[in-house]
Design a protein around this motif. Structure first.
Motif, PDB file in Angstrom:
ATOM      1  N   GLY A 297       0.792  -1.213   0.000  1.00  0.00           N
ATOM      2  CA  GLY A 297       0.000   0.000   0.000  1.00  0.00           C
ATOM      3  C   GLY A 297       0.823   1.260   0.000  1.00  0.00           C
ATOM      4  N   ARG A 298       0.138   2.361   0.070  1.00  0.00           N
ATOM      5  CA  ARG A 298       0.763   3.677   0.016  1.00  0.00           C
ATOM      6  C   ARG A 298       1.526   3.979   1.311  1.00  0.00           C
ATOM      7  N   ASP A 299       2.656   4.682   1.177  1.00  0.00           N
ATOM      8  CA  ASP A 299       3.407   5.090   2.356  1.00  0.00           C
ATOM      9  C   ASP A 299       2.681   6.227   3.078  1.00  0.00           C
ATOM     10  N   ASN A 300       3.114   6.475   4.317  1.00  0.00           N
ATOM     11  CA  ASN A 300       2.673   7.628   5.104  1.00  0.00           C
ATOM     12  C   ASN A 300       1.177   7.598   5.442  1.00  0.00           C
ATOM     13  N   ARG A 301       0.625   6.410   5.564  1.00  0.00           N
ATOM     14  CA  ARG A 301      -0.767   6.301   6.005  1.00  0.00           C
ATOM     15  C   ARG A 301      -0.826   6.272   7.527  1.00  0.00           C
ATOM     16  N   ASP A 302      -1.919   6.778   8.084  1.00  0.00           N
ATOM     17  CA  ASP A 302      -2.108   6.694   9.525  1.00  0.00           C
ATOM     18  C   ASP A 302      -2.291   5.240   9.947  1.00  0.00           C
ATOM     19  N   MET A 303      -1.782   4.918  11.132  1.00  0.00           N
ATOM     20  CA  MET A 303      -1.952   3.573  11.675  1.00  0.00           C
ATOM     21  C   MET A 303      -2.340   3.697  13.137  1.00  0.00           C
ATOM     22  N   GLY A 304      -3.630   3.671  13.405  1.00  0.00           N
ATOM     23  CA  GLY A 304      -4.119   3.751  14.763  1.00  0.00           C
ATOM     24  C   GLY A 304      -4.950   2.529  15.106  1.00  0.00           C
ATOM     25  N   ILE A 305      -4.898   2.135  16.369  1.00  0.00           N
ATOM     26  CA  ILE A 305      -5.622   0.952  16.842  1.00  0.00           C
ATOM     27  C   ILE A 305      -6.181   1.251  18.231  1.00  0.00           C
ATOM     28  N   GLY A 306      -7.310   0.676  18.540  1.00  0.00           N
ATOM     29  CA  GLY A 306      -7.858   0.760  19.886  1.00  0.00           C
ATOM     30  C   GLY A 306      -8.614  -0.500  20.212  1.00  0.00           C
ATOM     31  N   ALA A 307      -8.758  -0.802  21.500  1.00  0.00           N
ATOM     32  CA  ALA A 307      -9.514  -1.992  21.913  1.00  0.00           C
ATOM     33  C   ALA A 307     -10.282  -1.688  23.185  1.00  0.00           C
ATOM     34  N   MET A 308     -11.502  -2.233  23.253  1.00  0.00           N
ATOM     35  CA  MET A 308     -12.341  -2.100  24.445  1.00  0.00           C
ATOM     36  C   MET A 308     -12.847  -3.464  24.870  1.00  0.00           C
ATOM     37  N   ILE A 309     -12.751  -3.712  26.171  1.00  0.00           N
ATOM     38  CA  ILE A 309     -13.296  -4.933  26.723  1.00  0.00           C
ATOM     39  C   ILE A 309     -14.282  -4.610  27.844  1.00  0.00           C
ATOM     40  N   LYS A 310     -14.420  -3.312  28.157  1.00  0.00           N
ATOM     41  CA  LYS A 310     -15.427  -2.786  29.073  1.00  0.00           C
ATOM     42  C   LYS A 310     -16.154  -1.650  28.376  1.00  0.00           C
ATOM     43  N   SER A 311     -17.407  -1.452  28.764  1.00  0.00           N
ATOM     44  CA  SER A 311     -18.180  -0.399  28.106  1.00  0.00           C
ATOM     45  C   SER A 311     -17.768   0.995  28.552  1.00  0.00           C
ATOM     46  N   ASP A 312     -17.108   1.101  29.716  1.00  0.00           N
ATOM     47  CA  ASP A 312     -16.794   2.404  30.280  1.00  0.00           C
ATOM     48  C   ASP A 312     -15.299   2.651  30.412  1.00  0.00           C
ATOM     49  N   ASP A 313     -14.501   1.954  29.611  1.00  0.00           N
ATOM     50  CA  ASP A 313     -13.057   2.177  29.642  1.00  0.00           C
ATOM     51  C   ASP A 313     -12.455   1.697  28.329  1.00  0.00           C
ATOM     52  N   VAL A 314     -11.260   2.195  28.020  1.00  0.00           N
ATOM     53  CA  VAL A 314     -10.522   1.764  26.830  1.00  0.00           C
ATOM     54  C   VAL A 314      -9.312   0.971  27.306  1.00  0.00           C
ATOM     55  N   ASP A 315      -9.159  -0.239  26.812  1.00  0.00           N
ATOM     56  CA  ASP A 315      -8.105  -1.127  27.289  1.00  0.00           C
ATOM     57  C   ASP A 315      -6.770  -0.875  26.594  1.00  0.00           C
ATOM     58  N   PHE A 316      -6.797  -0.595  25.294  1.00  0.00           N
ATOM     59  CA  PHE A 316      -5.550  -0.467  24.529  1.00  0.00           C
ATOM     60  C   PHE A 316      -5.683   0.630  23.484  1.00  0.00           C
ATOM     61  N   VAL A 363     -10.379  10.957   1.201  1.00  0.00           N
ATOM     62  CA  VAL A 363      -9.374  10.901   2.263  1.00  0.00           C
ATOM     63  C   VAL A 363      -8.312  11.967   2.035  1.00  0.00           C
ATOM     64  N   TYR A 364      -7.599  12.279   3.095  1.00  0.00           N
ATOM     65  CA  TYR A 364      -6.372  13.067   2.996  1.00  0.00           C
ATOM     66  C   TYR A 364      -5.189  12.111   2.921  1.00  0.00           C
ATOM     67  N   CYS A 365      -4.285  12.362   1.984  1.00  0.00           N
ATOM     68  CA  CYS A 365      -3.081  11.555   1.798  1.00  0.00           C
ATOM     69  C   CYS A 365      -1.849  12.385   2.138  1.00  0.00           C
ATOM     70  N   MET A 366      -0.842  11.741   2.716  1.00  0.00           N
ATOM     71  CA  MET A 366       0.420  12.412   3.017  1.00  0.00           C
ATOM     72  C   MET A 366       1.524  11.899   2.106  1.00  0.00           C
ATOM     73  N   ASP A 367       2.346  12.822   1.601  1.00  0.00           N
ATOM     74  CA  ASP A 367       3.554  12.466   0.880  1.00  0.00           C
ATOM     75  C   ASP A 367       4.738  12.493   1.836  1.00  0.00           C
ATOM     76  N   ASP A 368       5.933  12.156   1.322  1.00  0.00           N
ATOM     77  CA  ASP A 368       7.116  12.050   2.178  1.00  0.00           C
ATOM     78  C   ASP A 368       7.503  13.389   2.804  1.00  0.00           C
ATOM     79  N   ASP A 369       8.104  13.299   3.964  1.00  0.00           N
ATOM     80  CA  ASP A 369       8.567  14.466   4.702  1.00  0.00           C
ATOM     81  C   ASP A 369       9.573  15.273   3.878  1.00  0.00           C
ATOM     82  N   ILE A 370       9.331  16.575   3.746  1.00  0.00           N
ATOM     83  CA  ILE A 370      10.293  17.444   3.054  1.00  0.00           C
ATOM     84  C   ILE A 370      11.029  18.324   4.055  1.00  0.00           C
ATOM     85  N   GLY A 371      10.849  18.070   5.342  1.00  0.00           N
ATOM     86  CA  GLY A 371      11.510  18.869   6.364  1.00  0.00           C
ATOM     87  C   GLY A 371      13.006  18.678   6.396  1.00  0.00           C
TER      88      GLY A 371
END
Length: 416
Positions: A297-316, A363-371
């Protein structure tokens, strides 16, 4: 103790001209040096423009696609505006790392906020520096205070005998590009079931241990039983998004978190776990993201993850995007119609293959860092808006991601 940055690699392995107006972005790019507060009110309100948007229905998008040489999947996912006030181009940057002493204070404040009933154990507090041997922070405090290089801190109770073990890996300031938080409820259950060799580390991936039930839309009304009660996917998503939004941050957050997909895992006959694939969202347009299980796939994509095992808290949580910045934004009110993007994609991809379109979105896409330097606070990633179509080729059983820049109709395709 040798960790070798498995904080990052463990997650990676699982997974033209238009009408234009300049925008004053002086309040969109922040560089803060104040240490993290313990109250959620420490967050500055995200800067957002009014961006009125009306979406096509799945049926309308399917009709557009089926009138080309492509074919819409029966369960196609769509997030395509029929009308939208504007899109933008800009640069996405990072917030500079705090000095060492402030970074430690920032980490400790984050720890107290995330794990309010858990005692901080200095023997579990490490840093990653230039050496491949990770060291304890308080055994090397003076050297770090005098300029020894550090990249990130992590807290790991997996080698202790504590009954409840927590973990976090955080770059300074809290909410930066590496933010991993694990309360270890899910992994502890996997350990008790004999499915995990330990618990208390920074990573929890339900797919390692439990049977997948299926993928669900973030707006699904389907309900599953968590540890405390039954909850709908829609409500779990709302809680997760609010939880991330309310995490305190020493700089103003200009992005929100977006849940792109929900996977449900069965722990036993009466218990399930929700796993989220996430990315940033800005002005009602999400950033392109890594699909679970993708090795291309394309470089510079966001990679976020979350997990819930309780209704009132976030586990990961992996990734909060809270300290990313925006620079030199320009808004565009005229864009290439989605119908044109479908025709361009069909012409480029479907000469000898009958592709099935599994998803279509803006979607918004990011290209390589030019900094140039790659250092936090000095990065500069060009961002542009694109129509994205996810295609399936039945001949090789492979998926392809195709992008058409909505401003100049430039085309890109990648095998996932």
């Amino acid at each position: 103790m040798k960790k070798s940055l498995n904080i990052i690699t463990a997650v990676i392995l699982t997974l033209g001209l238009s009408a234009c107006k300049n925008v004053d972005t002086s309040d969109l790019s922040h560089s803060g040096s104040s240490s993290l507060g313990n109250e959620a009110s420490a967050i500055a309100a995200p800067v957002k423009h009014e961006n009125t948007r009306i979406n096509y229905s799945n049926e309308e998008i399917a009709d557009i696609i089926n009138n080309s040489r492509l074919k819409a999947s029966e369960d196609i996912f769509t997030d395509i505006p029929k009308s939208i006030d504007h899109v933008s181009t800009f640069y996405s940057g990072t917030t500079a790392q705090l000095p060492f002493a402030e970074s430690v204070e920032d980490f400790r404040a984050a720890f107290e906020y995330l794990f309010p009933d858990h005692e901080f154990d200095e023997s579990c507090f490490y840093y990653v520096g230039e050496s491949d041997i990770d060291k304890k922070v308080y055994e090397n405090y003076d050297a770090l205070l005098n300029g020894e290089v550090f990249y990130l801190f992590y807290y790991d109770e997996s080698k202790t005998n504590k009954e409840d073990r927590v973990a976090a890996a955080l770059r300074s300031p809290f909410g930066s590009d590496i933010t991993t938080i694990n309360k270890n409820e899910g992994r502890k259950i996997a350990y008790q079931m004999g499915l995990a060799s330990s618990y208390g580390s920074d990573i929890f991936m339900p797919s390692y241990y439990f049977e997948k039930v299926g993928n669900y839309s973030p707006t699904s009304e389907e309900k599953f039983r968590l540890l405390d009660k039954e909850v709908s996917i829609k409500d779990a998503v709302a809680f997760f998004k609010n939880y991330v939004e309310m995490l305190p941050c020493s700089v103003g957050s200009v992005y929100s978190v977006h849940v792109n997909d929900v996977q449900v895992y069965k722990i036993n006959e009466e218990l399930y776990c929700c796993n989220f694939t996430t990315s940033r969202i800005y002005d009602s347009i999400p950033f392109d993201y890594v699909v679970s299980g993708s090795h291309g796939g394309r470089d510079n994509r966001d990679m976020g993850i979350g997990a819930m095992i309780k209704s009132d808290d976030v586990d990961f949580i992996y990734g909060t995007f809270k300290t990313a910045t925006i620079m030199e934004e320009q808004q565009f009110s005229e864009i290439i119609p989605f119908e044109n993007a479908v025709e361009i994609t069909a012409e480029k991809m479907s000469a000898h293959v009958d592709f099935e379109v599994k998803a279509a979105m803006l979607v918004y896409c990011m290209d390589d860092d030019i900094g140039g330097s790659g250092k936090l606070g000095e990065t500069k990633y060009p961002v542009f808006p694109a129509w994205k179509l996810m295609l399936y080729n039945p001949n090789d059983n492979c998926n392809y991601s195709c992008y058409v820049n909505v401003l100049n109709d430039e085309f890109e395709s990648y095998k996932e």
